[in-house]
Design a protein around this motif. Structure first.
Motif, mmCIF file in Angstrom:
data_model
loop_
_atom_site.group_PDB
_atom_site.id
_atom_site.type_symbol
_atom_site.label_atom_id
_atom_site.label_comp_id
_atom_site.label_asym_id
_atom_site.label_seq_id
_atom_site.Cartn_x
_atom_site.Cartn_y
_atom_site.Cartn_z
ATOM 1 N N ILE A 291 -1.541 -4.087 3.843
ATOM 2 C CA ILE A 291 -2.883 -3.668 4.220
ATOM 3 C C ILE A 291 -3.253 -4.340 5.540
ATOM 4 N N ASP B 143 2.010 -4.890 -5.981
ATOM 5 C CA ASP B 143 1.004 -3.911 -5.588
ATOM 6 C C ASP B 143 -0.323 -4.638 -5.539
ATOM 7 N N ARG C 27 0.819 -1.219 0.000
ATOM 8 C CA ARG C 27 0.000 0.000 0.000
ATOM 9 C C ARG C 27 0.851 1.266 0.000
ATOM 10 N N ASP D 222 -1.406 6.369 2.164
ATOM 11 C CA ASP D 222 -2.612 7.194 2.331
ATOM 12 C C ASP D 222 -2.281 8.687 2.397
#
Ligand code: CA
Length: 255
Positions: free
Chosen positions: A232, A255, A160, A173
């Motif tokens: 994740i 990924d 991630r 994020d």
């Protein structure tokens, strides 16, 4: 210009039949003069540029003198074994495809070879045509891997995280986390060999100095921290997988 049907015929053809390999440089480490002579000639007939070394010492010399697309390594050598050559090769030239060709095909030998990141392990006696097809497969995989490696300064997605090796940053994020030199080194090593298992020893060799007194446990704790960042679900890791008894594997499709 080929139409689609013709192209399909060519592609099918190239999967099933050995095609001449042009400009592939191959290091052959083999101490049996008969095997070496015959094999080198047949490989040259197929378009390989073959450098022959008959010992660990000679192989090391060749590694210093040039770079190779592919290394074909015997295990039993007069002054040591092919695993030593593989280690030297992994250090100097991680992108070189690595194939063992040996009469020693006990499971523990094969595991040792694969731990060193070997792309294939072929037992003697062998059929030349099969050897050739396997070498071609290895070369294709090595080439695909090289193309998947990031350009300098270009971020790469691992799990991630978006990892920028040049800036030592992992963005998750939208939030940037700084990476240590060690974290970058380990991620890079796993990335270079993605799709194959990397042993704890290789990870230690690459990223730790001896005076840090690392243990295999050091690597496990380190990977656990990396997983918290990039996975994740770090408890059920899907990007950096554990390979029991060996070490870790970065999924080729990371990924
Ligand atoms: Ca031998």
């Amino acid at each position: 210009m080929l139409n689609k049907a013709a192209l399909k015929r060519v592609c099918t053809f190239s999967r099933t039949k050995p095609e001449p390999m042009s400009a592939v440089s191959l290091l052959m480490v083999e101490d049996d003069a008969n095997v070496a002579g015959t094999l080198a000639q047949r490989l040259r007939d197929q378009g390989f540029t073959v450098t022959h070394a008959a010992s660990v010492a000679a192989a090391r010399q060749s590694l210093l003198a040039g770079t190779f697309d592919l290394a074909l390594l015997d295990v039993g050598l007069p002054d040591g074994d092919g695993f030593e050559v593989a280690r030297a090769l992994r250090e100097h030239s991680p992108a070189t495809a690595l194939v063992f060709l040996t009469a020693r095909s006990e499971p523990q030998e094969r595991i040792a070879g694969l731990e060193l990141g070997a792309d294939d392990y072929i037992a003697k006696p062998f059929v030349f045509r099969e050897l050739l097809l396997r070498l071609q497969n290895c070369l294709r995989r090595a080439q695909a891997l090289r193309q998947s490696l990031p350009e300098a300064g270009q971020p790469v997605r691992i799990g991630r995280a978006e990892v920028d090796f040049a800036r030592f940053l992992a963005t998750v994020d939208g939030q940037a986390h700084s990476l240590t030199h060690k974290e970058c080194t380990v991620l890079r090593l796993l990335l270079e060999r993605s799709g194959t298992a990397v042993s704890r020893d290789d990870i230690l060799d690459r990223a730790w100095s001896e005076d840090e007194f690392p243990t295999s446990r050091t690597v496990d704790n380190f990977i656990m921290r990396l997983r918290r960042l990039i996975e994740i679900d770090p408890v059920n890791p899907r990007t950096i997988r554990s390979i029991r008894g060996v070490g870790y594997l970065l999924e080729a499709n990371h990924d």
